[in-house]
Design an enzyme around this catalytic site. Sequence first.
Site, PDB file in Angstrom:
ATOM      1  CE  LYS A  22      -2.854   0.782   3.637  1.00 34.77           C
ATOM      2  NZ  LYS A  22      -2.663   2.135   4.197  1.00 34.77           N
ATOM      3  N   GLY A  96      -4.724   8.078   5.878  1.00 30.69           N
ATOM      4  CA  GLY A  96      -3.761   8.986   6.493  1.00 30.69           C
ATOM      5  C   GLY A  96      -2.598   9.268   5.553  1.00 30.69           C
ATOM      6  CB  SER A 169       5.441   9.721  11.573  1.00 33.84           C
ATOM      7  OG  SER A 169       4.516   9.847  10.515  1.00 33.84           O
ATOM      8  CG  ASP A 317       0.816  -0.100   9.683  1.00 32.74           C
ATOM      9  OD1 ASP A 317       0.504   0.718  10.564  1.00 32.74           O
ATOM     10  OD2 ASP A 317       1.094   0.238   8.519  1.00 32.74           O
ATOM     11  NE  ARG A 348      -4.617  -0.215  13.425  1.00 33.69           N
ATOM     12  CZ  ARG A 348      -4.008   0.027  12.276  1.00 33.69           C
ATOM     13  NH1 ARG A 348      -2.685   0.087  12.209  1.00 33.69           N
ATOM     14  NH2 ARG A 348      -4.720   0.187  11.175  1.00 33.69           N
ATOM     15  NE  ARG A 393      -2.256  -2.022   8.295  1.00 30.53           N
ATOM     16  CZ  ARG A 393      -2.159  -2.536   7.059  1.00 30.53           C
ATOM     17  NH1 ARG A 393      -2.427  -3.805   6.831  1.00 30.53           N
ATOM     18  NH2 ARG A 393      -1.791  -1.787   6.030  1.00 30.53           N
TER      19      ARG A 393
HETATM   20  C1  S3P Z   1       2.610   4.726   6.243  1.00 28.51           C
HETATM   21  C2  S3P Z   1       3.266   5.007   7.403  1.00 28.51           C
HETATM   22  C3  S3P Z   1       2.833   4.558   8.734  1.00 28.51           C
HETATM   23  C4  S3P Z   1       1.825   3.428   8.648  1.00 28.51           C
HETATM   24  C5  S3P Z   1       0.783   3.664   7.613  1.00 28.51           C
HETATM   25  C6  S3P Z   1       1.403   3.872   6.243  1.00 28.51           C
HETATM   26  C7  S3P Z   1       3.124   5.259   4.974  1.00 28.51           C
HETATM   27  O1  S3P Z   1       2.262   5.639   9.431  1.00 28.51           O
HETATM   28  O2  S3P Z   1       1.218   3.213   9.913  1.00 28.51           O
HETATM   29  O3  S3P Z   1      -0.110   2.568   7.558  1.00 28.51           O
HETATM   30  O4  S3P Z   1       2.743   4.780   3.894  1.00 28.51           O
HETATM   31  O5  S3P Z   1       3.953   6.187   5.034  1.00 28.51           O
HETATM   32  P1  S3P Z   1       3.219   6.658  10.234  1.00 28.51           P
HETATM   33  O6  S3P Z   1       4.328   6.975   9.339  1.00 28.51           O
HETATM   34  O7  S3P Z   1       2.404   7.870  10.541  1.00 28.51           O
HETATM   35  O8  S3P Z   1       3.627   5.918  11.471  1.00 28.51           O
END
Ligand code: S3P
Length: 435
Positions: A22, A96, A169, A317, A348, A393
């Site tokens: 993803k 997000g 992050s 995740d 979670r 999830r």
């Molecule tokens: C992601 C980063 C992660 C992850 C999300 C996908 C990404 O979040 O939990 O499912 O694609 O950059 P964070 O970077 O905010 O921890």
Amino acid sequence: MNKRIIKPIKSLQGEITPPADKSISHRAVMFGAIAKGTTHIHNCLMSADVLSTINVFRSLGVNIEADENAGEVTVHGVGLKGLKAPSDILNTGNSGTTTRLISGILSGQPFESILSGDDSLNSRPMKRIIDPLAKLGADIKGINNPETAPLKISPAHLTGTDISINIASAQVKSAILLAGLYAKGETSVTEPSKSRDHTERMLKAFGADISVSQLTTSVKKCDELYAMDITVPSDISSAAYFIAAALITPGSEILIKNVCVNPTRAGILNVCENMGADITRLNERIVSGEPVCDLNVKYSELNSTVIEGDIIPALIDEIPVIAVLATAAEGNTYIRDAKELKAKESDRIATTTAFLNAMGGKVTPTDDGMVIQGLKSARLLHGAMVESKKDHRIAMSETVAALNATSETTINDADCVDISYPRFYEDMKSIIVLN
Ligand code: S3P
């Protein structure tokens, strides 16, 4: 309310290729959209979240052809300066990644835009991107609440600077780096521990001047990115449900094919190894700049473990399904330094604790993780009525626990798996051996 009833199984046998990654799929569409030329994406994930990204860029004037069955996506890139002002609010759904990364890109545009998603998305923290983007000069505000979406992004001139973030992050890091493509001079971001690095790898391949030194990533203002072909490997976050199901179901042995094992994502494999799991990496190779292999996974008697510190971002995740693994292990497993779990599609820590305890597990939530008392066998769980809280999830982790329970389990709001894995239940069924 859609429900799924999951019945106990005998074991898992056979081969499975999980869906495309993803995080990589989102980035391939985004970077293709702002590159010059045509980007072909092979095996792009066609889930609700990635469709949110595709639709946002269509609203920004990018022609994107998507063959949803084949996973073939052609992005007719408009170049870094070619996006058009949208005529409506940009809908980022449950995603997000879409919201945060695109905020970085939109911060550098000469037009105004508004990003908004579903109730879950609009309650997730956005100050984490608003503050660092503002340091680059961006004009970005929460419309109803200074800390959440909907976000209004207005034209601004960006100037590169050094930014330290206090959470590991990839979404925040990537938003800053993408804004950095439009910012005068150089932009650098330093994170407290290493988060997933797909943005760094892929932006470099698209031609950005980007460099990484330990926990600091720097990017220079960019004149143009250049289109490329990308083949997306399978998502370890989706593979995780098969890994866990095979490890805890006696008599199981499966081959999980084409899995991206980028070290910033593969923390679950280290944890499984520490727990005594029998997992073999086969056919290791590089696909579109990412390490990939096949995983042979056999049922294993697992020991408890401690999961804390720098490994957390590499498995953030996967923690709900790791909690299922820990329930089947011998001894107490401690998960710490994972407060970020509260800021995901659901809280979670709360949702994982709730479903495992409803099924007879012994999980104690803590402020930054949980303590899981191992039952020595997943077969000691019983069926129950459990809630996904519309978190994909959680629904998939509940399925893994339910396959081994002594009676059937009903999962409420089970269709939320569409967010990352629309064929999850069918694929799981394809490797199940019934009692
Ligand atoms: C992601 C980063 C992660 C992850 C999300 C996908 C990404 O979040 O939990 O499912 O694609 O950059 P964070 O970077 O905010 O921890």
